[in-house]
Design an enzyme around this catalytic site. Structure first.
Site, PDB file in Angstrom:
ATOM      1  N   THR A  26       0.863  -1.174   0.000  1.00 23.31           N
ATOM      2  CA  THR A  26       0.000   0.000   0.000  1.00 23.31           C
ATOM      3  C   THR A  26       0.904   1.229   0.000  1.00 23.31           C
ATOM      4  O   THR A  26       2.033   1.171   0.485  1.00 23.31           O
ATOM      5  CB  THR A  26      -0.992  -0.009   1.195  1.00 23.31           C
ATOM      6  OG1 THR A  26      -2.001   0.976   0.960  1.00 23.31           O
ATOM      7  CG2 THR A  26      -0.307   0.290   2.515  1.00 23.31           C
ATOM      8  N   CYS A  32      -2.497   7.429   8.322  1.00 24.28           N
ATOM      9  CA  CYS A  32      -3.026   6.071   8.191  1.00 24.28           C
ATOM     10  C   CYS A  32      -1.960   5.065   8.615  1.00 24.28           C
ATOM     11  O   CYS A  32      -0.771   5.352   8.582  1.00 24.28           O
ATOM     12  CB  CYS A  32      -3.419   5.772   6.748  1.00 24.28           C
ATOM     13  SG  CYS A  32      -4.725   6.817   6.091  1.00 24.28           S
ATOM     14  N   HIS A  49      -5.364  -1.024   5.345  1.00 26.22           N
ATOM     15  CA  HIS A  49      -4.911   0.378   5.323  1.00 26.22           C
ATOM     16  C   HIS A  49      -5.909   1.191   6.166  1.00 26.22           C
ATOM     17  O   HIS A  49      -6.932   1.651   5.671  1.00 26.22           O
ATOM     18  CB  HIS A  49      -4.881   0.859   3.863  1.00 26.22           C
ATOM     19  CG  HIS A  49      -4.339   2.234   3.655  1.00 26.22           C
ATOM     20  ND1 HIS A  49      -3.452   2.529   2.646  1.00 26.22           N
ATOM     21  CD2 HIS A  49      -4.544   3.415   4.297  1.00 26.22           C
ATOM     22  CE1 HIS A  49      -3.140   3.822   2.675  1.00 26.22           C
ATOM     23  NE2 HIS A  49      -3.806   4.386   3.664  1.00 26.22           N
TER      24      HIS A  49
END
Lengths: 165, 207
Positions: A26, A32, A49
């Site tokens: 990702t 995040c 995520h």
């Protein structure tokens, strides 16, 4: 004929699972957190995520479980169990949870990265899933990729290059 | 109004006009400050997924210099100005009149503060035009700068929206100048917090 991609990319607020020899990645993690759960017996790895620490923050019906730490981890464990994992075999690695800006507002969202980390650690402790390594906090963006061959999490940042944890 | 799909063309056109007025004012301010012609394109209003928001800004891993200004008042939200670090350096060098200033150098204190000042002027004029247009009292907080991956930067502006939606309204305007050595391109993103849209349309007398 089924074509298996050698690399699976997980979007923001999303989750997915791969099996060896696939890699899962990702990109652009700020506040995040990218959480990887992996199972060495089944050579499976899942990635979520996470954007927000808890689904109680949602003011509408949760349609993307990966957005929140609680629903995201639950959904990921479930998906891995469906693919043959047993929860007690799962291990975790994680990266992200930075604070990209020094925001002036009293807005609670400012420390959202830290809150995401705390929430994830608490849930994993509760689920008895050990965190083997992590690279969290700070003020830098991160892109991550987990390799099911080596069980290493590759972390790329703009200023510090590539590290493996 | 949190269901973005319920917006009609009239709503989107109004948001486009907001982007037009805001960025138009900011472009003029920048043009005056740097004493060089700067152009802007017609704003685009997009209702997009979070992933597509990153893609519109160049891709989650693309390195950009970002200015983030939060605003509060009758409604709240964020304004982002994104520009490549090389392009930002050109503005910084014009503003400081020093060709050695660079945001990417180790000793970048002056460059950063010039970039922040630029941001202050740009977003200040953007928000002033916006609040005049809809007669709303808005005030901006201290601007913030960071140079990093777009995904990491923009996601900060998506957090508030993410509590009610999986999509976001991006009001995007591109600035450019061909008077400089290289073409300069900067992106303005206005991200009103979810509750803001209802108030904006109410102020403009649209249901």
């Amino acid at each position: 004929m089924e074509h298996v991609m050698d690399k699976v990319k997980v979007g923001i607020a999303d989750l997915n699972v791969v099996r060896q020899p696939q890699k899962i990645s990702t990109s652009g993690l700020g506040s995040c957190v990218g959480l990887v759960l992996y199972d060495e017996q089944q050579v499976l790895a899942g990635l979520v995520h996470v954007m927000l620490p808890d689904s109680s923050l949602s003011r509408t019906e949760v349609t993307k479980p990966g957005k929140f730490a609680d629903t995201g981890i639950n959904a990921l464990i479930k998906l891995m169990e469906e693919k043959g994992s047993i929860k007690c075999n799962l291990k975790a690695k994680m990266a992200g949870g930075a604070q990209m800006f020094n925001l002036a507002s009293k807005n609670e969202n400012m420390r959202i990265g830290h809150k995401n980390i705390v929430a994830i650690e608490k849930i994993l402790t509760h689920e008895s899933i050990p965190i083997l390594s992590k690279d969290v906090g700070g003020h830098k963006g991160r892109s991550i990729e987990f390799d099911t061959d080596t069980n290493l999490l590759k972390i790329r940042t703009v200023y510090e290059g590539v590290t493996y944890i | 109004m949190t269901e973005l799909s319920k917006f009609s063309q009239i709503h989107l056109d109004l948001l486009k006009e907001i982007g037009n007025i805001g960025a138009g004012n900011a472009t003029t301010a920048l043009s005056n400050l740097l004493n060089t012609p700067i152009h802007m394109n017609v704003p685009v209003v997009n209702i997009v997924s979070f992933d597509d928001a990153m893609n519109l800004a160049g891709g989650a891993e693309e390195v950009q210099a970002a200015l983030l200004v939060e605003f509060e008042g009758e409604f709240s939200g964020n304004v982002f100005f994104l520009i490549s670090p090389e392009n930002a350096d050109q503005f910084v060098q014009m503003l400081t009149q020093d060709p050695n200033q660079s945001l990417l150098s180790d000793d970048n204190d002056i460059a950063i503060s010039a970039f922040l000042e630029l941001g202050n002027i740009l977003t200040g004029s953007y928000l002033r035009a916006l609040s005049d247009f809809i007669s709303a009292n808005l005030y901006q907080l201290v601007p913030n700068a960071a140079i990093d991956m777009v995904g990491a930067l923009i996601s900060q502006g998506l957090i508030e929206t993410s509590t009610v939606s999986d999509q976001v309204i991006l009001i995007e305007t591109v600035l450019s100048s061909d008077q400089l050595d290289d073409e300069i391109k900067g992106h303005f993103f206005l991200l009103p917090d979810p509750g803001a849209f209802h108030r904006i349309f109410e102020l403009l007398g649209v249901q």
